[in-house]
Design an enzyme around this catalytic site. Structure first.
Site, mmCIF file in Angstrom:
data_model
loop_
_atom_site.group_PDB
_atom_site.id
_atom_site.type_symbol
_atom_site.label_atom_id
_atom_site.label_comp_id
_atom_site.label_asym_id
_atom_site.label_seq_id
_atom_site.Cartn_x
_atom_site.Cartn_y
_atom_site.Cartn_z
ATOM 1 N N ASN A 1 0.861 -1.183 0.000
ATOM 2 C CA ASN A 1 0.000 0.000 0.000
ATOM 3 C C ASN A 1 0.900 1.236 0.000
ATOM 4 O OD1 ASN A 1 -1.835 2.024 0.510
ATOM 5 N ND2 ASN A 1 -2.281 1.400 2.614
ATOM 6 N N LYS B 1 0.011 4.300 -0.229
ATOM 7 C CA LYS B 1 -0.637 5.482 0.373
ATOM 8 C C LYS B 1 -0.425 6.706 -0.534
ATOM 9 C CE LYS B 1 0.180 3.353 4.798
ATOM 10 N NZ LYS B 1 0.172 3.477 6.234
ATOM 11 N N HIS C 1 -9.431 0.886 5.288
ATOM 12 C CA HIS C 1 -8.103 1.067 5.900
ATOM 13 C C HIS C 1 -8.247 1.971 7.122
ATOM 14 C CE1 HIS C 1 -3.968 2.352 6.491
ATOM 15 N NE2 HIS C 1 -3.618 1.249 5.836
ATOM 16 N N GLU D 1 -6.636 4.367 8.138
ATOM 17 C CA GLU D 1 -6.517 5.810 7.852
ATOM 18 C C GLU D 1 -7.823 6.358 7.295
ATOM 19 O OE1 GLU D 1 -2.894 5.493 5.585
ATOM 20 O OE2 GLU D 1 -1.884 4.867 7.427
ATOM 21 N N GLU E 1 -5.139 -5.340 10.760
ATOM 22 C CA GLU E 1 -4.128 -4.304 10.937
ATOM 23 C C GLU E 1 -4.393 -3.557 12.237
ATOM 24 O OE1 GLU E 1 -2.315 -3.137 6.932
ATOM 25 O OE2 GLU E 1 -4.048 -1.860 7.203
ATOM 26 N N GLY F 1 2.527 1.939 10.660
ATOM 27 C CA GLY F 1 3.428 3.079 10.474
ATOM 28 C C GLY F 1 4.160 3.488 11.739
ATOM 29 N N SER G 1 3.640 -2.521 10.234
ATOM 30 C CA SER G 1 5.104 -2.525 10.354
ATOM 31 C C SER G 1 5.742 -3.868 9.982
ATOM 32 C CB SER G 1 5.520 -2.075 11.754
ATOM 33 O OG SER G 1 5.021 -0.769 12.017
HETATM 34 C C1 PEP Z 1 -0.674 -0.101 6.048
HETATM 35 O O1 PEP Z 1 -0.729 1.067 5.745
HETATM 36 O O2 PEP Z 1 -1.598 -0.857 5.702
HETATM 37 C C2 PEP Z 1 0.472 -0.566 6.828
HETATM 38 C C3 PEP Z 1 0.433 -1.771 7.322
HETATM 39 O O3 PEP Z 1 1.528 0.298 6.978
HETATM 40 P P1 PEP Z 1 2.986 -0.036 7.634
HETATM 41 O O4 PEP Z 1 3.473 -1.310 6.998
HETATM 42 O O5 PEP Z 1 3.838 1.140 7.264
HETATM 43 O O6 PEP Z 1 2.785 -0.179 9.085
#
Ligand code: PEP
Length: 256
Positions: A9, A11, A95, A97, A167, A173, A213
């Site tokens: 992703n 973003k 997501h 976000e 997630e 992040g 992460s």
């Molecule tokens: C994501 O945005 O779905 C995500 C898992 O980000 P990150 O790997 O940076 O934590």
């Protein structure tokens, strides 16, 4: 043989030109990997160039969001039909976000999940609890409620075709990955919830990705867990070497 699904992703990163160059490089680097399902998710503006670049390759393209209506007065939005016409295969929905920074609720997300099937797209439904919710013992109830509301109204065949991305919000992040045990525990809870409600083929076919992460150094310990079927990757998908390393880990593991 396990078949993992690894999706990146991006973003709001990478211009169309950067996305096109990155896709061209990925195509070269991942040419020989056939044991893993792979997708990248550029911004809406870059979907056209990336789908063109990755046409007839082993890498699919995902959108980061969509609207549930086909057309209309929805300034700034993109419909599933438009994504499909652009050659997109998957769409990330719900997501964290979108849920937390853009106030998307479960009912809007559910409409989008339904609409994705109408358009021939495969949804990646993101779910997961905040740190506060985990600390107050609500991680499973919050996550399952998002799963239940997101899948409402779908047939068993459609549910089986969904990818759920677990997630935990506190891991996205932040560099704080869930431990393999924490991730496995929630994945098993989700799978057992599916098992109780749908015919057996559903919990066997539906893939549950972990996201939060994921990096080359922790990918193996996460993907080794029996209920982790892949990963949704933010930060580490923006660099060729780290994204390819995670996919190679999945490919190795799938060989057993
Ligand atoms: C994501 O945005 O779905 C995500 C898992 O980000 P990150 O790997 O940076 O934590």
């Amino acid at each position: 043989m396990r078949r993992f699904f690894i999706a990146g992703n991006w973003k709001m990163n990478k211009s169309p030109a950067e996305s096109e160059r990155f896709a061209a490089e990925l195509k070269k680097r991942l040419l020989d990997i056939n044991a893993v399902d792979i997708a990248v998710s550029p911004t809406a503006l870059s979907l056209g160039v990336v789908t063109q670049k990755l046409k007839h390759t082993n890498i699919d393209v995902s959108a980061q969001n969509m609207h549930d209506q086909s057309t209309g007065a929805f300034t700034g939005e993109v419909s599933g039909e438009m994504l499909r016409e652009a050659g997109v295969t998957y769409v990330i929905l719900g997501h964290s976000e979108r849920r937390h920074k853009f106030q998307e609720n479960d009912s809007f997300i559910q409409k989008k999940v339904e609409a994705s099937f109408r358009c021939g797209l495969l949804p990646i439904l993101c779910v997961g609890e905040t740190l506060e919710q985990r600390q107050s013992g609500q991680a499973a109830s919050v996550t399952l409620s998002q799963v239940e509301k997101g899948l409402a109204g779908l047939s068993a065949d459609q549910v089986a075709a969904v990818t759920i991305a677990y997630e935990p919000v506190w891991a996205i992040g932040t560099g704080h990955t869930a431990t393999p045990q924490q991730a496995q525990e929630m994945h098993a809870i989700i799978r057992s919830w599916l098992k109780d409600r749908y015919p057996d083929f559903v919990h066997k076919q539906l893939r549950i990705q972990y996201g939060g992460s994921v990096k080359p150094h922790n990918a193996l310990s996460l993907l080794e867990q029996p209920d982790i079927d892949g990963a949704l990757i933010g930060g580490a998908s923006l660099k060729i070497d780290s994204f390819v390393a995670i996919i190679e880990t999945a490919a190795q593991l799938s060989k057993g």
